[in-house]
Design a protein around this motif. Structure first.
Motif, short mmCIF file in Angstrom:
data_model
loop_
_atom_site.label_atom_id
_atom_site.label_comp_id
_atom_site.label_asym_id
_atom_site.label_seq_id
_atom_site.Cartn_x
_atom_site.Cartn_y
_atom_site.Cartn_z
N MET A 1 0.79 -1.23 0.00
CA MET A 1 0.00 0.00 0.00
C MET A 1 0.83 1.29 0.00
SD MET A 1 -2.75 -1.42 -0.57
CE MET A 1 -3.86 -0.03 -0.70
N HIS A 2 2.08 1.17 -0.46
CA HIS A 2 2.91 2.38 -0.67
C HIS A 2 4.07 1.98 -1.57
CE1 HIS A 2 4.75 6.29 0.95
NE2 HIS A 2 5.52 5.86 -0.05
N LEU A 3 3.97 2.35 -2.83
CA LEU A 3 4.89 1.79 -3.80
C LEU A 3 5.28 2.84 -4.84
CD1 LEU A 3 6.15 -0.69 -5.24
CD2 LEU A 3 3.89 -1.18 -6.18
N HIS A 4 6.59 2.95 -5.10
CA HIS A 4 7.06 3.85 -6.16
C HIS A 4 7.42 3.00 -7.37
CE1 HIS A 4 7.25 7.40 -3.54
NE2 HIS A 4 7.53 6.51 -2.60
N LEU A 5 6.56 3.04 -8.37
CA LEU A 5 6.81 2.25 -9.58
C LEU A 5 7.63 3.03 -10.60
CD1 LEU A 5 3.42 0.42 -10.26
CD2 LEU A 5 5.59 -0.60 -9.54
N VAL B 1 -5.39 10.86 -2.02
CA VAL B 1 -4.57 11.98 -2.44
C VAL B 1 -3.36 11.98 -1.50
CG1 VAL B 1 -4.42 14.47 -2.78
CG2 VAL B 1 -6.58 13.28 -3.24
N LYS B 2 -2.17 12.09 -2.10
CA LYS B 2 -0.94 11.99 -1.30
C LYS B 2 -0.34 13.37 -1.08
CE LYS B 2 2.93 10.32 0.45
NZ LYS B 2 4.00 9.55 -0.18
N LEU B 3 -0.21 13.72 0.18
CA LEU B 3 0.33 15.05 0.51
C LEU B 3 1.81 14.96 0.87
CD1 LEU B 3 -1.40 17.77 2.66
CD2 LEU B 3 1.05 17.35 2.82
N GLU C 1 2.18 7.74 6.52
CA GLU C 1 2.96 6.80 5.72
C GLU C 1 4.31 6.48 6.37
OE1 GLU C 1 1.83 5.20 3.16
OE2 GLU C 1 0.01 6.35 2.72
N HIS C 2 4.76 5.26 6.12
CA HIS C 2 6.09 4.78 6.54
C HIS C 2 6.53 5.32 7.89
CE1 HIS C 2 6.90 8.63 4.64
NE2 HIS C 2 6.86 8.14 3.42
N ILE C 3 5.76 5.04 8.95
CA ILE C 3 6.13 5.61 10.25
C ILE C 3 7.42 4.97 10.77
CG2 ILE C 3 3.79 6.37 10.84
CD1 ILE C 3 3.61 3.99 12.75
N SER D 1 5.53 -0.81 1.31
CA SER D 1 6.99 -1.01 1.26
C SER D 1 7.78 0.29 1.14
CB SER D 1 7.35 -1.91 0.07
OG SER D 1 7.16 -1.20 -1.15
N ASP D 2 7.20 1.31 0.50
CA ASP D 2 7.96 2.49 0.11
C ASP D 2 9.18 2.11 -0.73
OD1 ASP D 2 8.32 5.19 -0.21
OD2 ASP D 2 9.32 5.50 1.70
N SER D 3 9.06 1.00 -1.45
CA SER D 3 10.17 0.60 -2.34
C SER D 3 10.39 1.74 -3.33
CB SER D 3 9.82 -0.69 -3.06
OG SER D 3 10.87 -1.05 -3.92
#
Ligand code: DOR
Ligand code: ZN
Length: 331
Positions: free
Chosen positions: A12-16, A93-95, A166-168, A238-240
């Motif tokens: 639920m958090h991915l940089h493609l 929406v991502k801030l 996100e990603h705490i 993941s915040d990959s």
């Protein structure tokens, strides 16, 4: 137990990314997960319906025949109003506060009610969750803690708005999660598995440099305790964030840890080491399904107890756990 089946895992958090990098890295997520929340900080960031649909199209072209549903996000702008947002097929929406991480320059300069209130009101009315990179531009190790009053302000002022921290990474952030029913969190594999001593306690490892920066072992333990308590407001993201090797091994090194190729093998290894395997299905799928009210495609991923040494590079990018041993493999 020598075999584990994960049902419809979600990232639920991915940089493609986009272009050539998307072509190189997308496959690792598409093969392991049944869906993922795709971050909008490409260049230029995703801020219009046209860009959103074009980006979704480029992602889907790479997904090909794999069963993987990309949940899309929009890059927060204070100018968004209901009429615009109501037509969009987005999950969040991502801030980004301006300048806090890669490609966030177009983000919000001051995260206060005057600046973001109208847009948040519209999102609350439409039931669109807010995903947020919660850091200030203060001392590197204090940035997330300094942002806590802002998390609280938003949660308090918009009680029906789901706010995803996100990603705490900081033990003090963990403490506010239960104070507000509308606060949720994602946790990465790297913040569960590594701390700042891994980054810079011995030789500096640029491949472990990310935002929010890895914190102390106490912070890591607090994040572990949270996840291994089976908390239902916490889900895996993941915040990959892949960057070319040369961009990481540089005097101007980019922030981002690339974990996509080894995520499920790494998670199963970690959860087993903590005796918490029974909590993994919730963490990688069920919690997110409930929080976001989504029904991803059904998919089963089988992991077997077969050791593997993680490769040093995948498509020109050095992954999390490079050259380290994991106890489980997807064969
Ligand atoms: O380290 C990071 N890299 N943190 C983020 O929030 C963004 C990411 C990226 O896009 O490279
Ligand atoms: Zn991110």
């Amino acid at each position: 137990m020598d075999k584990i089946v994960l049902k419809s895992p979600l990232d639920m958090h991915l940089h493609l990314r986009d272009g050539e990098m998307l072509k190189r890295v997308g496959k690792y997520s598409f093969s392991q997960f049944s869906g993922g929340l795709v971050m909008p900080n490409i260049v230029p960031p995703v801020t219009s319906k046209k860009d959103l649909e074009a980006y979704r199209g480029r992602v889907l072209a790479e997904v090909g025949d794999e069963k993987f549903l990309p949940y899309m996000s929009l890059f927060f702008k204070s100018s968004y109003r209901k009429e615009f947002l109501k037509d969009l097929d987005i999950l969040v929406v991502k801030l980004y506060p301006s300048g806090v991480t890669t490609n966030s320059d177009g983000g919000v300069v001051s995260v206060d009610i005057d600046e973001v209130g109208e847009t948040l009101q519209a999102m609350q009315d439409l039931g669109i969750p807010l995903s947020i990179h919660g850091e200030t531009l203060g001392d590197s190790f204090e940035r997330e803690a300094e942002f806590i009053p802002t998390f609280e302000l938003l949660a308090k002022n918009f009680p029906k708005l789901k706010v995803i921290m996100e990603h705490i990474s900081d033990r003090r952030t963990v403490e506010i999660l239960d104070k507000y029913p509308n606060l949720f969190a994602t946790v990465t594999l790297h913040h569960l598995a590594k701390d700042r001593d891994d980054l810079l306690g011995g030789a500096l490892n640029p491949h472990l440099f990310c935002k929010p920066i890895l914190k102390t072992s106490k912070d890591r333990e607090a994040i572990q305790e949270l996840v291994f308590s089976g908390h239902e407001k916490v889900m895996f993201g993941s915040d990959s964030a892949p960057h070319q090797r040369e961009k990481k091994e540089s005097r101007n090194g980019s922030a981002g840890i690339f974990s996509a190729p080894i995520l499920l093998e790494g998670l199963v290894t970690l959860f087993e080491n903590f005796g918490k395997l029974e909590l993994l299905q919730n963490f990688v799928s069920e919690n997110a399904k409930k929080i976001y009210e989504i029904s991803p495609p059904q998919k089963e991923i089988v992991l077997e107890r077969v050791e593997k040494i993680v490769k040093e590079e995948y498509g020109g990018v050095v992954p999390l756990f490079a050259n380290e041993k994991l106890n489980w493999s997807i064969l």
